[in-house]
Design a protein around this motif. Structure first.
Motif, mmCIF file in Angstrom:
data_model
loop_
_atom_site.group_PDB
_atom_site.id
_atom_site.type_symbol
_atom_site.label_atom_id
_atom_site.label_comp_id
_atom_site.label_asym_id
_atom_site.label_seq_id
_atom_site.Cartn_x
_atom_site.Cartn_y
_atom_site.Cartn_z
ATOM 1 N N VAL B 99 -6.373 4.248 -10.446
ATOM 2 C CA VAL B 99 -5.229 5.155 -10.314
ATOM 3 C C VAL B 99 -4.387 4.725 -9.110
ATOM 4 O O VAL B 99 -3.168 4.604 -9.189
ATOM 5 N N TYR B 100 -5.083 4.455 -7.997
ATOM 6 C CA TYR B 100 -4.367 4.043 -6.793
ATOM 7 C C TYR B 100 -3.525 2.789 -7.069
ATOM 8 O O TYR B 100 -2.340 2.739 -6.758
ATOM 9 N N GLU B 101 -4.162 1.780 -7.683
ATOM 10 C CA GLU B 101 -3.453 0.517 -7.950
ATOM 11 C C GLU B 101 -2.283 0.709 -8.900
ATOM 12 O O GLU B 101 -1.237 0.071 -8.764
ATOM 13 N N ASN B 102 -2.469 1.615 -9.874
ATOM 14 C CA ASN B 102 -1.393 1.889 -10.813
ATOM 15 C C ASN B 102 -0.165 2.443 -10.115
ATOM 16 O O ASN B 102 0.953 2.020 -10.376
ATOM 17 N N VAL B 103 -0.395 3.389 -9.216
ATOM 18 C CA VAL B 103 0.737 3.999 -8.517
ATOM 19 C C VAL B 103 1.323 2.985 -7.520
ATOM 20 O O VAL B 103 2.537 2.855 -7.389
ATOM 21 N N ALA B 104 0.417 2.234 -6.865
ATOM 22 C CA ALA B 104 0.874 1.268 -5.868
ATOM 23 C C ALA B 104 1.692 0.148 -6.523
ATOM 24 O O ALA B 104 2.603 -0.409 -5.915
ATOM 25 N N PHE B 105 1.349 -0.160 -7.782
ATOM 26 C CA PHE B 105 1.993 -1.296 -8.446
ATOM 27 C C PHE B 105 3.517 -1.235 -8.398
ATOM 28 O O PHE B 105 4.179 -2.226 -8.085
ATOM 29 N N VAL B 106 4.066 -0.054 -8.690
ATOM 30 C CA VAL B 106 5.529 0.030 -8.761
ATOM 31 C C VAL B 106 6.176 -0.158 -7.386
ATOM 32 O O VAL B 106 7.349 -0.494 -7.284
ATOM 33 N N LEU B 107 5.384 0.078 -6.325
ATOM 34 C CA LEU B 107 5.926 -0.185 -4.981
ATOM 35 C C LEU B 107 5.773 -1.670 -4.641
ATOM 36 O O LEU B 107 6.624 -2.268 -3.995
ATOM 37 N N ARG B 108 4.664 -2.243 -5.094
ATOM 38 C CA ARG B 108 4.400 -3.654 -4.781
ATOM 39 C C ARG B 108 5.438 -4.573 -5.425
ATOM 40 O O ARG B 108 5.863 -5.540 -4.815
ATOM 41 N N VAL B 109 5.838 -4.261 -6.662
ATOM 42 C CA VAL B 109 6.859 -5.107 -7.296
ATOM 43 C C VAL B 109 8.190 -5.003 -6.569
ATOM 44 O O VAL B 109 9.067 -5.843 -6.743
ATOM 45 N N LEU B 110 8.326 -3.966 -5.744
ATOM 46 C CA LEU B 110 9.554 -3.846 -4.952
ATOM 47 C C LEU B 110 9.430 -4.609 -3.634
ATOM 48 O O LEU B 110 10.406 -4.772 -2.914
ATOM 49 N N GLY B 111 8.187 -5.038 -3.308
ATOM 50 C CA GLY B 111 7.978 -5.727 -2.037
ATOM 51 C C GLY B 111 7.835 -4.769 -0.867
ATOM 52 O O GLY B 111 8.083 -5.130 0.285
ATOM 53 N N THR B 112 7.415 -3.540 -1.139
ATOM 54 C CA THR B 112 7.195 -2.569 -0.065
ATOM 55 C C THR B 112 6.025 -3.029 0.811
ATOM 56 O O THR B 112 5.032 -3.514 0.290
ATOM 57 N N PRO B 113 6.133 -2.900 2.139
ATOM 58 C CA PRO B 113 5.028 -3.304 3.018
ATOM 59 C C PRO B 113 3.760 -2.507 2.718
ATOM 60 O O PRO B 113 3.829 -1.330 2.370
ATOM 61 N N LYS B 114 2.615 -3.168 2.892
ATOM 62 C CA LYS B 114 1.338 -2.606 2.480
ATOM 63 C C LYS B 114 1.022 -1.254 3.141
ATOM 64 O O LYS B 114 0.547 -0.334 2.497
ATOM 65 N N ARG B 115 1.283 -1.172 4.426
ATOM 66 C CA ARG B 115 0.949 0.054 5.149
ATOM 67 C C ARG B 115 1.716 1.240 4.572
ATOM 68 O O ARG B 115 1.190 2.318 4.385
ATOM 69 N N GLU B 116 2.992 0.978 4.296
ATOM 70 C CA GLU B 116 3.833 2.026 3.749
ATOM 71 C C GLU B 116 3.341 2.425 2.358
ATOM 72 O O GLU B 116 3.380 3.598 1.990
ATOM 73 N N ILE B 117 2.854 1.424 1.597
ATOM 74 C CA ILE B 117 2.375 1.701 0.235
ATOM 75 C C ILE B 117 1.233 2.710 0.266
ATOM 76 O O ILE B 117 1.263 3.723 -0.426
ATOM 77 N N THR B 118 0.235 2.436 1.122
ATOM 78 C CA THR B 118 -0.939 3.315 1.193
ATOM 79 C C THR B 118 -0.499 4.756 1.456
ATOM 80 O O THR B 118 -0.907 5.696 0.768
ATOM 81 N N GLN B 119 0.365 4.899 2.441
ATOM 82 C CA GLN B 119 0.847 6.220 2.831
ATOM 83 C C GLN B 119 1.530 6.914 1.653
ATOM 84 O O GLN B 119 1.183 8.041 1.289
ATOM 85 N N ARG B 120 2.438 6.206 1.019
ATOM 86 C CA ARG B 120 3.235 6.830 -0.038
ATOM 87 C C ARG B 120 2.414 7.127 -1.283
ATOM 88 O O ARG B 120 2.622 8.138 -1.950
ATOM 89 N N VAL B 121 1.486 6.215 -1.618
ATOM 90 C CA VAL B 121 0.659 6.438 -2.807
ATOM 91 C C VAL B 121 -0.191 7.691 -2.616
ATOM 92 O O VAL B 121 -0.276 8.553 -3.506
ATOM 93 N N PHE B 122 -0.791 7.829 -1.414
ATOM 94 C CA PHE B 122 -1.638 9.010 -1.209
ATOM 95 C C PHE B 122 -0.802 10.279 -1.158
ATOM 96 O O PHE B 122 -1.242 11.333 -1.634
ATOM 97 N N ASP B 123 0.413 10.185 -0.637
ATOM 98 C CA ASP B 123 1.306 11.345 -0.678
ATOM 99 C C ASP B 123 1.560 11.771 -2.119
ATOM 100 O O ASP B 123 1.452 12.951 -2.461
ATOM 101 N N ALA B 124 1.883 10.797 -2.962
ATOM 102 C CA ALA B 124 2.198 11.094 -4.355
ATOM 103 C C ALA B 124 0.984 11.659 -5.082
ATOM 104 O O ALA B 124 1.100 12.615 -5.867
ATOM 105 N N LEU B 125 -0.195 11.075 -4.808
ATOM 106 C CA LEU B 125 -1.411 11.564 -5.472
ATOM 107 C C LEU B 125 -1.730 12.985 -5.022
ATOM 108 O O LEU B 125 -2.197 13.812 -5.807
ATOM 109 N N ARG B 126 -1.461 13.303 -3.751
ATOM 110 C CA ARG B 126 -1.701 14.648 -3.248
ATOM 111 C C ARG B 126 -0.790 15.632 -3.975
ATOM 112 O O ARG B 126 -1.232 16.705 -4.403
#
Ligand SMILES: Nc1ncnc2c1ncn2[C@@H]1O[C@H](COP(=O)(O)OP(=O)(O)O)[C@@H](O)[C@H]1O
Ligand SMILES: [Mg+2]
Lengths: 294, 223
Positions: B99-126
């Motif tokens: 689930v985490y990777e699925n949500v992170a994927f759409v940020l990764r294809v944008l080239g979002t920095p990793k640290r920001e990805i973790t934060q945003r993915v967990f925000d969205a999952l919450r």
């Protein structure tokens, strides 16, 4: 972004599983064959170069000239095109070197009624004349000297060695190309499998806005990785074989070819092997790009 | 933001023609919350798919963000989809990723920095109540959880336009309220939302502009 692409490529590589392993093995074999023949041929080439430097043409003279005459003759021959150096060897000198060559058997020489050795000119051909045609032409030119009795030594056998070396390179290239073609097809198969396995995934990736590059760059990368892994394995095999076999072969090589050692591939060839591997794999991955949606 | 001008869609299944949309014209402005309703098979999913250029209309024009989608080039299609969050009716999660990777994927294809990805993915999952399932794979999820993961993926990029296709389709009432609350929050944050649902009571409960489709025709536009 690069980290992401590499991650995706590794995922793809794992997905191709055994076929990717076959592709890597084939790449390893083809590059090892190519590299092995290159290694042999590079050493032969060194031997040829060494022997070429040592090629001498001896002009035996009909009679021993007077010192002044000898000096003039040397100057005359020096002016012949294709001649780099000329050394005059008088009868006495020739006998002295024969004596030296015979060592403890030199007493045989003392029993000779007269010095049977002719005076001669030792001609070093210029680099341009150190080819078979060049040497032959030079021999012909020197034979026209009125003082010349016989002209010997053309370095023909060096040229035969050189031909062997070229033949070896060609055989190596041939085997390498055949194996490389097989390797290439296997990379293509592996990539097609990957593509098939991730069809659904590709579809979803597109729907959430992944660019085409994000979709096919990992494919290209995984192919390149197969090639690079194959190249590294082939090089490792070559290094291992070389370090095992070379010390055993060196005495033989030194007697027959006059080479002090069996050298490993020069850096250029090592680089060429790695690049060939990367290219083979990369092309395989590149050719099987996913088709675009309508 | 969205404009449909006399749009029709006919699917060809072999020799059979299946009309899915007929002569639909509508306009959705920036900042609106629109409910798209109608019975199953009325054409809701088809309409949404035209909006993110998953398909082209058989007739008529579709305009999103001022772009005529029929004239969009390939690389612009990817760009369009990146500015639209979509909750797919069938979730469409990448099967071999968590689930985490699925949500992170759409940020990764944008080239979002990793640290920001973790934060945003967990925000969205919450926000969708899936934090505890971050490491689960799609096959391990209930349908409701899969849909919430799809919603998390749709909102993680904070898109200007959110299309939600039956996001409450398989949820119990409590979860349903929570998802609707989430959609309302996102809308309040400035995102234009189009919610497709066959549950007419939801449309009534939401008290928002409601478009009703019937056999591919737009029969009602009210509120
Ligand atoms: N890919 C497709 N191929 C053929 N027919 C389809 C396809 N997708 C939908 N349809 C048909 O189009 C009509 C509208 O479907 P859909 O848009 O999924 O409606 P809804 O989402 O409102 O249930 C239905 O009759 C459906 O069977
Ligand atoms: Mg639907």
């Amino acid at each position: 972004m690069l980290g992401f692409l590499i991650g995706e490529a590794l995922r793809d590589l794992r997905r191709a599983g055994r076929v990717a392993v076959s592709a890597i093995v084939l790449i390893t074999l083809s590059l090892a064959a190519l590299g092995g023949f290159w290694l042999l041929s590079a050493n032969l080439e060194r031997a040829v170069a060494r022997w070429r430097e040592r090629v001498r043409i001896i002009v035996y003279l009909k009679r021993e000239p007077a010192p002044a005459e000898a000096k003039a003759l040397v100057e005359q021959v020096q002016a012949v095109p294709g001649v780099a150096g000329v050394l005059y060897i008088g009868k006495a000198e020739a006998l002295a070197s024969l004596r030296q060559l015979l060592g403890k058997d030199a007493s045989v020489v003392a029993q000779l009624p007269a010095n049977p050795l002719p005076a001669s000119l030792e001609v070093t051909p210029a680099a341009a004349a150190a080819t078979p045609e060049g040497a032959r032409a030079l021999v012909e030119r020197l034979s026209t000297l009125p003082e010349a009795d016989e002209v010997a030594g053309s370095g023909d056998w060096v040229e035969r060695l050189s031909q062997w070396q070229r033949l070896l390179t060609t055989i190596g290239l041939g085997i390498g190309i055949v194996l490389a073609a097989a390797a290439f097809l296997t990379v293509t198969t592996a990539t097609t499998l990957i593509l098939h396995a991730r069809r659904e995934e590709t579809e979803i990736m597109r729907l959430v806005g992944a660019t085409e590059a994000t979709i096919w760059l990992p494919l290209l990368l995984q192919g390149t990785m197969q090639g690079l892994i194959g190249a590294v394995l082939a090089l490792a095999a070559l290094v291992a074989t070389h370090s095992l076999v070379a010390p055993r072969l060196e005495p033989l090589v030194s007697i027959t070819l006059g080479l002090p050692d069996l050298a490993f591939l020069p850096p250029v060839n090592v680089l060429a092997l790695v690049l060939t591997g990367a290219l083979l794999g990369g092309m395989g991955g590149w050719l099987v790009r996913p088709g675009r949606e309508p | 933001m969205i404009e449909l001008h006399r749009v029709s869609k006919v699917y060809s299944v072999g020799p059979v023609k299946v009309p899915a949309l007929s002569d639909v014209s509508l306009r959705v402005n920036k900042g609106e919350f629109v409910v798209l309703t109608g019975a199953s098979g009325a054409g809701k999913t088809t309409l949404l798919r035209l909006l993110y250029r998953d398909d082209l209309p058989s007739d008529g024009d579709v305009e999103v963000f001022g772009h005529d989608l029929g004239a969009l080039k390939h690389r612009d299609v990817a760009a369009l989809r990146r500015s639209i969050g979509v909750v797919f009716q069938d979730a469409k999660l990448l099967p071999v990723r968590t689930v985490y990777e699925n949500v992170a994927f759409v940020l990764r294809v944008l080239g979002t920095p990793k640290r920001e990805i973790t934060q945003r993915v967990f925000d969205a999952l919450r926000v969708v109540g899936l934090s505890s399932r971050a490491q689960a794979y799609p096959a391990q999820l209930s349908q409701g959880e899969a849909q919430r993961a799809s919603l998390a993926r749709a909102i993680v990029r904070k898109p200007p336009l959110l299309l939600a296709d039956e996001p409450t389709g398989n949820l119990d009432e409590a979860m349903e309220d929570e998802i609707l609350g989430t959609l309302r929050d996102i809308w309040a944050g400035g995102t234009t939302v189009v919610l497709a649902t066959h549950q007419t009571y939801l449309a009534q409960a939401l008290r928002r502009r409601t478009l009703t489709l019937q056999s591919g025709r737009l029969v009602k536009d009210e509120g």
